[in-house]
Write a protein that holds these residues in place. Structure first.
Motif, PDB file in Angstrom:
ATOM      1  N   LEU A 350       0.810  -1.214   0.000  1.00 44.77           N
ATOM      2  CA  LEU A 350       0.000   0.000   0.000  1.00 44.77           C
ATOM      3  C   LEU A 350       0.846   1.269   0.000  1.00 44.77           C
ATOM      4  CD1 LEU A 350      -2.181  -2.141   0.863  1.00 44.77           C
ATOM      5  CD2 LEU A 350      -3.283  -0.280   2.096  1.00 44.77           C
ATOM      6  N   GLY A 351       2.162   1.116   0.142  1.00 40.55           N
ATOM      7  CA  GLY A 351       3.013   2.296   0.240  1.00 40.55           C
ATOM      8  C   GLY A 351       2.740   3.053   1.518  1.00 40.55           C
ATOM      9  N   ALA A 352       2.488   2.305   2.604  1.00 36.31           N
ATOM     10  CA  ALA A 352       2.112   2.910   3.884  1.00 36.31           C
ATOM     11  C   ALA A 352       3.200   2.656   4.922  1.00 36.31           C
ATOM     12  CB  ALA A 352       0.781   2.332   4.363  1.00 36.31           C
ATOM     13  N   LEU A 353       3.008   3.216   6.103  1.00 32.07           N
ATOM     14  CA  LEU A 353       3.948   3.015   7.194  1.00 32.07           C
ATOM     15  C   LEU A 353       3.529   1.777   7.978  1.00 32.07           C
ATOM     16  CD1 LEU A 353       4.338   6.698   8.457  1.00 32.07           C
ATOM     17  CD2 LEU A 353       5.682   5.470   6.744  1.00 32.07           C
ATOM     18  N   PRO A 354       4.476   0.887   8.309  1.00 31.83           N
ATOM     19  CA  PRO A 354       4.149  -0.348   9.025  1.00 31.83           C
ATOM     20  C   PRO A 354       3.708  -0.087  10.463  1.00 31.83           C
ATOM     21  CG  PRO A 354       6.293  -0.484   7.932  1.00 31.83           C
ATOM     22  CD  PRO A 354       5.892   0.952   7.930  1.00 31.83           C
ATOM     23  N   VAL A 355       2.994  -1.057  11.041  1.00 32.49           N
ATOM     24  CA  VAL A 355       2.491  -0.917  12.405  1.00 32.49           C
ATOM     25  C   VAL A 355       3.514  -1.343  13.449  1.00 32.49           C
ATOM     26  CG1 VAL A 355       0.056  -1.122  11.828  1.00 32.49           C
ATOM     27  CG2 VAL A 355       1.388  -3.189  12.257  1.00 32.49           C
ATOM     28  N   ARG A 356       4.482  -2.140  13.055  1.00 34.05           N
ATOM     29  CA  ARG A 356       5.449  -2.664  14.026  1.00 34.05           C
ATOM     30  C   ARG A 356       6.678  -1.758  14.124  1.00 34.05           C
ATOM     31  NH1 ARG A 356       4.846  -7.727  16.048  1.00 34.05           N
ATOM     32  NH2 ARG A 356       3.005  -8.876  15.302  1.00 34.05           N
ATOM     33  N   ALA A 357       7.079  -1.453  15.354  1.00 39.17           N
ATOM     34  CA  ALA A 357       8.248  -0.605  15.560  1.00 39.17           C
ATOM     35  C   ALA A 357       9.510  -1.241  14.994  1.00 39.17           C
ATOM     36  CB  ALA A 357       8.418  -0.326  17.055  1.00 39.17           C
TER      37      ALA A 357
END
Length: 430
Positions: A350-357
């Motif tokens: 999706l070209g998004a930021l991941p949820v995992r640090a």
């Protein structure tokens, strides 16, 4: 456009999903029929990944039969409401976080707190999970994160005599840089120094970024009244409106719909703007579309004397239908989506930021210095209030904000009107 596919199933073991859930066999697995899942949107990359990778892997390991339907964002809420009324709502519901509080208030979705408590590795999701909570209970599990950051052109900075290695650190400095970067032809802006989304939803998100970075909030701490008739709120709206009004205007895109356009049509990509407030995860797409513009991200700015806060936090997520007869199986699917490798590939698609640090060290993030900067900036995220009626509040507020940006109302008048609208929605629910 809506894409529906149903894949076959094979038996197997899904170590990640089953370990993430209770080790006991789900009590509702005897329920016939496929596990139904709705995802929002029509991203081809997402559909391909889910259809060809995520779902087959889950089916092979769990023995489940999964049926996925994609629903356009504009149709999602109406179709979901109709499905609830008909008793045909899916087992797993994909939606934006903004819809969570209303669905929870209407007892449409399952409390996932006990499931999440058993999830292995949940500390890695510490920045994402709170955004899916309503009243301290987990109702939606975020799949991707978002953060509004300013994308700027290093080439434009150099042309204007600015140092791209030392971008502005405050909104006041951003405004000053925008004046230097704006190119004019008489009274017309030929090239904008800074553009902010001002489409119906973007206008509220842009204003929220300014408001929160100026020490303000939309609602009172208890969420029972508007908090917009304040000096911080007025100053933030005056700053916003000043980008478009007067001889010193720096933004010529008021009311434009470019925020929803493909990467190649974004003002920062085409060269129509030197700075653009944008979803930080899109930086990779922008760089690919305009490699000669040296596109970078600046750390979220705050107003002088205030910490930087930018619209962001969890975006899309998954919920479980309260009436589902396959809740344990539904949770297994969500747990699979949250797995480290699966969630990272989903964010990348999706070209998004991941949820995992921990994703900051992944190849997807670490290979791009700007994307890494975005993930490292996630602590500056500030989400909209997750309260019942928020979508109606947001839309009502946006109408008043739009009138101020167009100069039809002063900032003070627009915010008094917005305050009345928001307080009415809180008091009456409409």
């Amino acid at each position: 456009m809506r894409t529906l596919f149903t894949a076959g199933f094979t038996a197997g073991l899904l170590a990640l999903a089953l370990a993430a859930c209770s080790s006991a066999t789900p009590s509702d697995q005897q329920t016939p029929g496929p596990l139904t899942v709705w995802f929002p949107g029509n991203s081809e990359a997402e559909m391909k990944l889910v259809k060809e990778g995520i779902v087959p892997a889950f089916e092979k390991a769990s023995g489940a039969d999964v049926e996925v339907t994609y629903v356009d964002w504009a149709e999602l809420s109406p179709k979901l409401n109709a499905a609830f009324a008909a008793g045909t709502a899916p087992d797993v519901i994909g939606h934006g976080v903004a819809a969570t509080a209303d669905l929870a208030a209407n007892d449409r979705i399952e409390d996932l707190t006990s499931y999440v408590a058993k999830l292995e590795g949940r500390a890695d999701l510490a920045a994402a999970l709170p955004g899916g909570q309503v009243g301290g209970k987990q109702y939606i599990v975020p799949l991707i994160m978002t953060l509004r950051m300013i994308v700027y052109s290093g080439a434009d900075f150099k042309s204007a005599g600015l140092d791209p290695e030392e971008p502005p650190k405050t909104w006041e400095e951003v405004r000053a840089a925008a004046e230097e970067l704006t190119e004019r032809e008489g009274d017309t802006i030929a090239k904008a120094g800074l553009v902010l989304p001002s489409n119906p939803i973007g206008i509220q998100q842009s204003y929220g970024t300014l408001l929160w970075s100026n020490g303000g909030e939309f609602l009172s701490p208890d969420g029972k009244k508007a908090n917009l008739d304040t000096p911080e709120a007025r100053a933030s709206l005056e700053f916003f409106a000043g980008l478009y009004q007067g001889a010193g205007a720096v933004d010529n895109t008021l009311g434009g719909t470019w925020a929803n356009s493909p990467p190649a049509e974004q003002p920062i990509v085409t060269g129509a703007a030197a700075m653009q407030l944008s979803n930080a995860g899109d930086i990779v797409k922008y760089q690919a579309a305009a490699p000669d513009r040296d596109l970078r991200l600046m750390a979220p700015p705050g107003f002088a004397g205030h910490d930087a806060k930018a619209f962001g936090g969890p975006a899309n997520g998954l919920m479980i239908n309260k009436d589902s007869r396959q809740k344990d199986r539904a949770w297994q699917f969500i747990a699979h989506m949250m797995g480290a490798d699966t969630s990272l590939s989903y964010a990348e698609a999706l070209g998004a930021l991941p949820v995992r640090a921990s994703s900051v060290d992944s190849p997807y993030v670490s290979k791009n210095a700007e994307l890494r900067k975005a993930v490292e900036s996630l602590p500056a995220n500030h989400a909209n209030p997750n309260v019942p009626g928020w979508v109606r509040m947001r839309d009502a507020m946006g109408k008043s904000l739009e009138m101020a940006l167009h100069g039809k109302l002063s900032a003070a008048e627009a915010l008094k009107r917005a305050t009345a609208d928001v307080d009415k929605i809180i008091a009456t629910g409409s």
